[in-house]
Design a protein around this motif. Sequence first.
Motif, mmCIF file in Angstrom:
data_model
loop_
_atom_site.group_PDB
_atom_site.id
_atom_site.type_symbol
_atom_site.label_atom_id
_atom_site.label_comp_id
_atom_site.label_asym_id
_atom_site.label_seq_id
_atom_site.Cartn_x
_atom_site.Cartn_y
_atom_site.Cartn_z
ATOM 1 N N VAL A 21 -17.929 -1.845 -4.110
ATOM 2 C CA VAL A 21 -18.096 -0.524 -3.850
ATOM 3 C C VAL A 21 -16.205 -0.302 -3.552
ATOM 4 O O VAL A 21 -15.643 -1.138 -3.656
ATOM 5 N N THR A 22 -16.310 0.970 -3.671
ATOM 6 C CA THR A 22 -14.676 1.731 -3.493
ATOM 7 C C THR A 22 -14.957 2.430 -2.137
ATOM 8 O O THR A 22 -15.596 3.605 -2.145
ATOM 9 N N PRO A 26 -10.055 2.483 4.757
ATOM 10 C CA PRO A 26 -9.998 1.020 4.811
ATOM 11 C C PRO A 26 -11.029 0.292 5.738
ATOM 12 O O PRO A 26 -11.461 -0.744 5.625
ATOM 13 N N GLN A 27 -11.248 1.000 6.915
ATOM 14 C CA GLN A 27 -12.262 0.379 8.030
ATOM 15 C C GLN A 27 -13.447 0.399 7.449
ATOM 16 O O GLN A 27 -14.014 -0.762 7.686
ATOM 17 N N LEU A 28 -13.999 1.043 6.635
ATOM 18 C CA LEU A 28 -15.445 0.933 5.871
ATOM 19 C C LEU A 28 -15.355 -0.273 4.971
ATOM 20 O O LEU A 28 -16.255 -0.867 4.961
ATOM 21 N N ALA A 29 -14.307 -0.181 4.201
ATOM 22 C CA ALA A 29 -14.329 -1.364 3.083
ATOM 23 C C ALA A 29 -14.153 -2.592 3.845
ATOM 24 O O ALA A 29 -14.821 -3.500 3.484
ATOM 25 N N LYS A 30 -13.433 -2.820 5.169
ATOM 26 C CA LYS A 30 -13.373 -4.036 5.798
ATOM 27 C C LYS A 30 -14.573 -4.344 6.359
ATOM 28 O O LYS A 30 -15.118 -5.558 6.388
ATOM 29 N N ARG A 31 -15.628 -3.379 6.879
ATOM 30 C CA ARG A 31 -16.751 -3.569 7.322
ATOM 31 C C ARG A 31 -17.792 -4.270 6.212
ATOM 32 O O ARG A 31 -18.420 -5.189 6.617
ATOM 33 N N GLU A 32 -17.495 -3.730 5.073
ATOM 34 C CA GLU A 32 -18.413 -4.239 4.135
ATOM 35 C C GLU A 32 -17.932 -5.476 3.353
ATOM 36 O O GLU A 32 -18.762 -6.394 3.494
ATOM 37 N N LEU A 45 -10.450 -7.685 -0.791
ATOM 38 C CA LEU A 45 -10.276 -6.304 -1.114
ATOM 39 C C LEU A 45 -9.033 -6.110 -1.994
ATOM 40 O O LEU A 45 -8.119 -7.000 -1.788
ATOM 41 N N VAL A 46 -8.896 -4.978 -2.647
ATOM 42 C CA VAL A 46 -7.737 -4.579 -3.326
ATOM 43 C C VAL A 46 -7.490 -3.170 -3.158
ATOM 44 O O VAL A 46 -8.368 -2.041 -2.992
ATOM 45 N N ILE A 47 -6.180 -2.976 -2.531
ATOM 46 C CA ILE A 47 -5.851 -1.496 -2.277
ATOM 47 C C ILE A 47 -5.035 -0.806 -3.477
ATOM 48 O O ILE A 47 -4.049 -1.417 -3.540
ATOM 49 N N VAL A 54 -13.907 -3.171 -2.799
ATOM 50 C CA VAL A 54 -14.331 -4.464 -2.304
ATOM 51 C C VAL A 54 -15.014 -5.167 -3.610
ATOM 52 O O VAL A 54 -15.779 -4.606 -4.366
ATOM 53 N N TYR A 55 -14.409 -6.439 -3.636
ATOM 54 C CA TYR A 55 -14.979 -7.303 -4.805
ATOM 55 C C TYR A 55 -15.508 -8.738 -4.272
ATOM 56 O O TYR A 55 -15.351 -9.202 -3.079
#
Length: 84
Positions: A21-22, A26-32, A45-47, A54-55
């Motif tokens: 997912v993209t 960032p906090q949503l990506a961290k949660r995933e 993660l890649v920002i 998220v990979y």
Amino acid sequence: PKATQPKKPLGGRSRYAVQVVTYSRPQLAKRELDRLKARGEAAFLVIRDGRTRVYVGPFPSRSNADKKLTQLKTRYQDCFVKAL
């Protein structure tokens, strides 16, 4: 003694990951990321360009990544394999 692993992929093309997912937040990506890791996935993660991707991976071959993609599709319909 611990065996040392090579840091670079062979030939530069042998590493793949599944982009799950993209997020723009960032906090949503961290949660995933935390959810995936809790399920035993190797995730990272890649920002880039203000978006956090998220990979799951990396995998040594495209076929390994494709197998994981099939599993992840049940939860993440838009995920895909990406060469690193």
